[in-house]
Design an enzyme around this catalytic site. Structure first.
Site, PDB file in Angstrom:
ATOM      1  N   HIS A 264      -0.358  -5.394   0.763  1.00  0.00           N
ATOM      2  CA  HIS A 264      -1.733  -5.986   0.953  1.00  0.00           C
ATOM      3  C   HIS A 264      -1.505  -7.209   0.765  1.00  0.00           C
ATOM      4  O   HIS A 264      -1.079  -7.565  -0.477  1.00  0.00           O
ATOM      5  CB  HIS A 264      -2.588  -5.271  -0.099  1.00  0.00           C
TER       6      HIS A 264
ATOM      7  N   ASP B  17      -2.494  -4.843   4.632  1.00  0.00           N
ATOM      8  CA  ASP B  17      -4.022  -4.540   4.667  1.00  0.00           C
ATOM      9  C   ASP B  17      -4.996  -5.533   3.747  1.00  0.00           C
ATOM     10  O   ASP B  17      -4.644  -5.925   2.795  1.00  0.00           O
ATOM     11  CB  ASP B  17      -4.251  -3.338   4.003  1.00  0.00           C
TER      12      ASP B  17
HETATM   13 NI    NI Z   1      -7.350  -1.122   2.567  1.00  0.00          NI
END
Ligand code: NI
Length: 269
Positions: A173, A32
């Site tokens: 991430h 992400d």
């Molecule tokens: Ni996010």
């Protein structure tokens, strides 16, 4: 297969057979908040392992990293919508939610030629208005590596290796260098456990994911219970009383004899 030197390049693009998640132990690794400065290194690592992944991109960052986004699509990864600039969607109006989604779809489509199929709401936050407004299936996760918190490749690897199960959707991430540093180890260890790395779309293949529905995994074991390390019961935990309507079996064959059908959580959290 023999291919003459003059044969169409398009033919050679599809030599890899699609993974069959009714037979293989598939997992979806998801990244992400990119694209960002470490994303290309991550793509190199995924490539080296022949691993597919899914990237939930912020639309506002696409323009500065078009070559990276192009690579994602070209190299067989899924590109998903993570909104334009990461707001808490439940705090927005319907119009604002639509704008977050549409601008991002357009920014991605401009680079890859295709709008994303799935989206991930920032922080996993959604409510009834978000459900009714977002015109994509919403993909959450069942394994949270907490990589943004630990910022420690070893800790990221430990969580991913210990908690990932067949059908998992694992949250990372790629904006953190430490996460990208962890990935060769994560892939190596999960590979040893026999997992096949697929995109979210491939993980849910055969199941229609409706716009506005939320899904956190496709685990045949029904998913994690209380995270206290106790054994999972044979019977998958039913949702909160709401019945799933006609979830087709992945692959549509009977290769899953004796195994519970992968569950798609109708609820959200
Ligand atoms: Ni996010």
């Amino acid at each position: 297969m023999l291919a003459g030197p003059g044969s169409a390049a398009a033919d050679t693009e599809h030599q890899e057979p699609e993974p069959d998640c009714s037979v293989e132990q598939c997992v979806a690794l998801t990244f992400d908040d990119g694209p960002d400065e470490y994303t290309d290194e991550l793509l190199d690592t995924l490539n080296a392992h022949g691993a597919a992944a899914t990237f939930y991109l912020l639309g506002s960052k696409v323009e500065d990293h078009t070559a990276t986004v192009e690579r994602m699509a070209d190299e067989g990864h899924e590109v998903g919508n993570h909104t334009w600039d990461h707001p808490e969607l439940p705090t927005l109006s319907v119009e604002e939610i639509q704008e977050q989604m549409e601008r991002t779809d357009e920014a991605i489509a401009e680079v890859t030629g295709e709008a994303p199929e799935t989206m991930r709401p920032p922080y996993g936050e959604l409510d009834e208005t978000v459900r009714q407004t977002v015109d994509h299936p919403m993909l959450l996760w069942d394994v949270d590596t907490l990589d943004w918190q630990s910022l420690d490749p070893e800790a990221v690897t430990d969580v991913a290796v210990e908690e990932t199960a067949e059908g998992s959707v694992v949250l990372f991430h790629d904006v953190h260098e430490t996460t990208v540093e962890a990935m060769p180890y994560v892939l190596k260890e999960l590979d040893k456990q026999g997992f096949t790395f697929v995109t979210v779309e491939q993980l849910f293949d055969g199941q229609e994911l409706e716009p506005g529905t939320a899904h956190d995994h496709a685990r045949p074991d029904g998913g994690p219970e209380y995270g206290d390390g106790t054994e999972l019961e044979e019977t998958p935990q039913p949702g909160d009383g709401s019945e799933l309507q006609d979830t087709p079996e992945p692959g549509g064959d009977d290769g899953l004899d004796g195994q519970p059908q992968p569950e798609v959580d109708p609820g959200f959290r």
